[in-house]
Motif scaffolding. Structure first.
Motif, mmCIF file in Angstrom:
data_model
loop_
_atom_site.group_PDB
_atom_site.id
_atom_site.type_symbol
_atom_site.label_atom_id
_atom_site.label_comp_id
_atom_site.label_asym_id
_atom_site.label_seq_id
_atom_site.Cartn_x
_atom_site.Cartn_y
_atom_site.Cartn_z
ATOM 1 N N PRO A 89 0.812 -1.223 0.000
ATOM 2 C CA PRO A 89 0.000 0.000 0.000
ATOM 3 C C PRO A 89 0.840 1.265 0.000
ATOM 4 O O PRO A 89 0.307 2.369 -0.091
ATOM 5 N N THR A 90 2.162 1.122 0.139
ATOM 6 C CA THR A 90 3.074 2.262 0.103
ATOM 7 C C THR A 90 4.171 1.958 -0.911
ATOM 8 O O THR A 90 4.215 0.889 -1.508
ATOM 9 N N GLY A 91 5.072 2.913 -1.088
ATOM 10 C CA GLY A 91 6.181 2.696 -2.016
ATOM 11 C C GLY A 91 5.830 3.121 -3.434
ATOM 12 O O GLY A 91 5.112 4.114 -3.646
ATOM 13 N N PRO A 92 6.306 2.381 -4.450
ATOM 14 C CA PRO A 92 6.073 2.779 -5.846
ATOM 15 C C PRO A 92 4.596 2.960 -6.159
ATOM 16 O O PRO A 92 3.752 2.167 -5.729
ATOM 17 N N ALA A 93 4.277 4.012 -6.904
ATOM 18 C CA ALA A 93 2.886 4.358 -7.213
ATOM 19 C C ALA A 93 2.846 5.080 -8.556
ATOM 20 O O ALA A 93 3.876 5.312 -9.188
ATOM 21 N N GLY A 94 1.643 5.424 -8.997
ATOM 22 C CA GLY A 94 1.463 6.134 -10.263
ATOM 23 C C GLY A 94 0.836 7.493 -10.062
ATOM 24 O O GLY A 94 0.010 7.680 -9.156
ATOM 25 N N LEU A 95 1.222 8.459 -10.889
ATOM 26 C CA LEU A 95 0.641 9.805 -10.859
ATOM 27 C C LEU A 95 -0.090 10.047 -12.168
ATOM 28 O O LEU A 95 0.499 9.938 -13.256
ATOM 29 N N GLY A 96 -1.376 10.356 -12.086
ATOM 30 C CA GLY A 96 -2.181 10.672 -13.262
ATOM 31 C C GLY A 96 -2.625 12.118 -13.223
ATOM 32 O O GLY A 96 -3.049 12.617 -12.174
ATOM 33 N N VAL A 106 -5.735 15.670 -10.507
ATOM 34 C CA VAL A 106 -4.483 14.933 -10.294
ATOM 35 C C VAL A 106 -4.739 13.824 -9.280
ATOM 36 O O VAL A 106 -5.394 14.042 -8.253
ATOM 37 N N CYS A 107 -4.209 12.635 -9.574
ATOM 38 C CA CYS A 107 -4.474 11.473 -8.748
ATOM 39 C C CYS A 107 -3.199 10.661 -8.560
ATOM 40 O O CYS A 107 -2.436 10.486 -9.507
ATOM 41 N N VAL A 108 -2.984 10.164 -7.348
ATOM 42 C CA VAL A 108 -1.940 9.178 -7.086
ATOM 43 C C VAL A 108 -2.627 7.850 -6.774
ATOM 44 O O VAL A 108 -3.492 7.781 -5.896
ATOM 45 N N ALA A 109 -2.255 6.804 -7.509
ATOM 46 C CA ALA A 109 -2.809 5.467 -7.296
ATOM 47 C C ALA A 109 -1.709 4.547 -6.796
ATOM 48 O O ALA A 109 -0.571 4.592 -7.286
ATOM 49 N N ASP A 110 -2.049 3.693 -5.817
ATOM 50 C CA ASP A 110 -1.079 2.724 -5.317
ATOM 51 C C ASP A 110 -1.075 1.480 -6.206
ATOM 52 O O ASP A 110 -1.719 1.450 -7.266
ATOM 53 N N LEU A 111 -0.366 0.439 -5.785
ATOM 54 C CA LEU A 111 -0.187 -0.731 -6.645
ATOM 55 C C LEU A 111 -1.455 -1.555 -6.839
ATOM 56 O O LEU A 111 -1.497 -2.421 -7.702
ATOM 57 N N THR A 112 -2.495 -1.289 -6.065
ATOM 58 C CA THR A 112 -3.781 -1.939 -6.321
ATOM 59 C C THR A 112 -4.614 -1.149 -7.324
ATOM 60 O O THR A 112 -5.650 -1.619 -7.782
ATOM 61 N N GLY A 113 -4.169 0.071 -7.645
ATOM 62 C CA GLY A 113 -4.954 0.957 -8.493
ATOM 63 C C GLY A 113 -5.867 1.874 -7.706
ATOM 64 O O GLY A 113 -6.585 2.684 -8.284
ATOM 65 N N ALA A 114 -5.846 1.757 -6.373
ATOM 66 C CA ALA A 114 -6.715 2.583 -5.532
ATOM 67 C C ALA A 114 -6.283 4.043 -5.587
ATOM 68 O O ALA A 114 -5.090 4.356 -5.575
ATOM 69 N N ALA A 386 -8.187 10.652 -14.679
ATOM 70 C CA ALA A 386 -7.020 10.836 -13.810
ATOM 71 C C ALA A 386 -6.624 9.509 -13.165
ATOM 72 O O ALA A 386 -5.437 9.154 -13.112
ATOM 73 N N ARG A 387 -7.607 8.763 -12.691
ATOM 74 C CA ARG A 387 -7.303 7.476 -12.073
ATOM 75 C C ARG A 387 -6.784 6.486 -13.121
ATOM 76 O O ARG A 387 -5.865 5.716 -12.863
ATOM 77 N N GLY A 388 -7.388 6.502 -14.298
ATOM 78 C CA GLY A 388 -6.909 5.619 -15.354
ATOM 79 C C GLY A 388 -5.483 5.940 -15.751
ATOM 80 O O GLY A 388 -4.673 5.037 -16.008
ATOM 81 N N ALA A 389 -5.144 7.236 -15.795
ATOM 82 C CA ALA A 389 -3.783 7.632 -16.147
ATOM 83 C C ALA A 389 -2.788 7.152 -15.095
ATOM 84 O O ALA A 389 -1.714 6.630 -15.422
ATOM 85 N N ALA A 390 -3.140 7.315 -13.817
ATOM 86 C CA ALA A 390 -2.263 6.829 -12.751
ATOM 87 C C ALA A 390 -2.108 5.312 -12.838
ATOM 88 O O ALA A 390 -1.019 4.769 -12.602
ATOM 89 N N ALA A 391 -3.196 4.624 -13.174
ATOM 90 C CA ALA A 391 -3.147 3.162 -13.268
ATOM 91 C C ALA A 391 -2.250 2.692 -14.404
ATOM 92 O O ALA A 391 -1.686 1.598 -14.339
ATOM 93 N N LEU A 392 -2.103 3.495 -15.456
ATOM 94 C CA LEU A 392 -1.176 3.134 -16.532
ATOM 95 C C LEU A 392 0.257 3.088 -16.023
ATOM 96 O O LEU A 392 1.049 2.229 -16.427
ATOM 97 N N VAL A 393 0.610 4.014 -15.122
ATOM 98 C CA VAL A 393 1.943 3.968 -14.515
ATOM 99 C C VAL A 393 2.067 2.730 -13.639
ATOM 100 O O VAL A 393 3.097 2.041 -13.647
ATOM 101 N N VAL A 394 1.022 2.430 -12.870
ATOM 102 C CA VAL A 394 1.035 1.220 -12.035
ATOM 103 C C VAL A 394 1.266 -0.015 -12.886
ATOM 104 O O VAL A 394 2.024 -0.918 -12.504
ATOM 105 N N ARG A 395 0.672 -0.066 -14.059
ATOM 106 C CA ARG A 395 0.861 -1.226 -14.927
ATOM 107 C C ARG A 395 2.300 -1.333 -15.423
ATOM 108 O O ARG A 395 2.800 -2.421 -15.670
ATOM 109 N N ASP A 396 2.956 -0.197 -15.579
ATOM 110 C CA ASP A 396 4.382 -0.235 -15.912
ATOM 111 C C ASP A 396 5.173 -0.893 -14.781
ATOM 112 O O ASP A 396 6.105 -1.671 -15.031
ATOM 113 N N ILE A 397 4.808 -0.560 -13.539
ATOM 114 C CA ILE A 397 5.489 -1.154 -12.388
ATOM 115 C C ILE A 397 5.235 -2.659 -12.343
ATOM 116 O O ILE A 397 6.152 -3.458 -12.122
ATOM 117 N N LEU A 398 3.997 -3.058 -12.563
ATOM 118 C CA LEU A 398 3.660 -4.481 -12.548
ATOM 119 C C LEU A 398 4.404 -5.235 -13.640
ATOM 120 O O LEU A 398 4.761 -6.404 -13.466
#
Length: 410
Positions: A89-96, A106-114, A386-398
């Motif tokens: 729930p912390t650490g690497p995340a995405g910014l949309g 502007v949204c920050v999503a964690d590794l679950t996409g939340a 915004a959430r979808g954009a942040a989730a695209l970064v999360v998918r890069d991490i995954l």
């Protein structure tokens, strides 16, 4: 007589062990992500690796800070109960960052996409130069990054969601903003570096069309059930569209598919900012709706519709009919399972929905589109661009946790 020696054949290249391990790290992390919570044994059974191999991969993912292990046990499988694994729930995340005509979100999503940190600011971006619009958006993003840091979230990249034709980081055309060939990625990256404290790591920036990203958010976080093919239509100042087929976004040959807002619904209709006439957004976009209803904003539009004000109801009925005309053509051509209306449309479904449904019922040749079928539906409120954009970064991490995990650079 000795036969001539055959030339030695080059040996087949050995599998790159590092590449295989990176792939398997991603495979395990994505499996935990899809499960929400699971155990090593369950991951091993699902991905086809040995338990020892999965345990080794999990230990590395724990060290990278992309997985956490809880103290509780889970006994859903045969054998000894195992401790539960979850995305960190912390650490690497995405910014949309969604930059639209009249707001920035502007949204920050964690590794679950939340959606963990969010800020939306109402701004009229039409009268400003692109560099100034992107500078203001970067300032808001810098504030969100500071708040994310307080929550021990570390975005590793930025995705911009922009209202126009976007290709390779450049906005080729955004009629409602008056942008042409704007190098959005570079301008935003420069502005974000200037807005953040000295020494803050530079974040890679990429961009996409906001309707595309909103459609992906609906696919990943919406309430679609088993629907995997749908047309997503977003009502803002203009009208955006995106098509998802079999769970994949259809981009077209040049990345510009889905511009339903500039589909002609009345050939000799009013001139559009794009240069054509009678486009859908000239009847069903937010600006056109407010103008037709004589309302000062969407809140006023809803209030007057609830009061039964005749001019407002007529404007909404016309917008619904034009939406139905445009969408029915797309349905006949592409045969999606559903049409999802986002942006301002969910608030207005009560009034424009019936008119759109009536057009679909008579224009869709398959006969499958009737109000009783429920194929025209409102988007999920929490699944936005915004959430979808942040989730695209999360998918890069995954996809490559080794590239993004671990401690931030000094």
């Amino acid at each position: 007589m000795t036969s001539p020696r055959r030339p030695q054949q080059p040996s087949a290249p050995k599998a790159d062990r590092t590449g295989v391990r990176r792939h398997n790290l991603s495979l395990v992390l994505r499996t935990v992500h899809e499960s929400g919570e699971t155990t090593r044994a369950a991951v091993a059974a699902r991905v086809g690796l040995t338990r020892a191999a999965v345990s080794s991969l999990v230990e590395q993912l724990l060290e990278l800070g992309v997985l956490v292990e809880s103290g509780k046990t889970f006994s859903g499988q045969a054998g000894r109960p195992g401790t539960v694994l979850r995305p960190a729930p912390t650490g690497p995340a995405g910014l949309g960052v969604e930059l639209n005509v009249d707001y920035v979100s502007v949204c920050v999503a964690d590794l679950t996409g939340a959606d963990r940190v969010r800020r939306t600011v109402r701004l009229d971006n039409r009268a400003l130069a692109p560099v100034e619009v992107l500078r203001r958006a970067a300032g808001i993003a810098a504030e969100v990054l500071a708040e994310a840091a307080e929550r021990d979230l570390r975005p590793v990249g930025v995705r911009l969601a922009l209202p126009g034709l976007v290709s390779a980081g450049t906005v080729q055309q955004a009629p409602n903003l008056g942008w042409n060939r704007v190098d959005a990625d570079a301008l935003f990256a420069r502005a974000l570096r200037a807005a953040r404290p000295s020494g803050a790591p530079a974040l890679p920036v990429a961009s996409d069309n906001e309707a595309n990203v909103a459609a992906l958010a609906e696919l990943w976080f919406g309430d679609l059930g088993d629907i995997r093919s749908f047309l997503h239509v977003t009502g803002e100042i203009g009208v955006g569209g995106a098509l998802v087929l079999g769970g994949e976004l259809l981009r077209g040959a040049h990345g510009f598919a889905g511009e339903i807002g500039h589909l002609t619904v009345v050939p000799d209709g009013p001139r559009c900012r794009c240069g054509s006439n009678g486009c859908l957004e000239r009847y069903a976009g937010q600006a056109a709706l407010l103008r037709a209803a004589g309302a000062s904003g969407v809140d006023a539009l809803v209030r007057r519709a609830e009061e039964g004000e005749a001019r407002t109801l007529a404007a909404l009925d016309q917008a619904g009919r034009m939406l139905g005309v445009a969408v029915s053509g797309a349905v006949n051509l592409l045969d999606p399972q559903a049409v999802v209306l986002g942006g301002i449309y969910p608030r207005l479904m009560r009034w424009l929905g019936p008119a759109a449904e009536a057009e679909l019922a008579v224009r869709v040749v398959s006969g499958l589109w009737t109000p009783a079928k429920g194929r025209l539906r409102a988007a999920t409120g929490t699944a936005d661009a915004a959430r979808g954009a942040a989730a695209l970064v999360v998918r890069d991490i995954l996809a490559d946790p080794q590239a993004y995990g671990g401690r931030p650079p000094a």
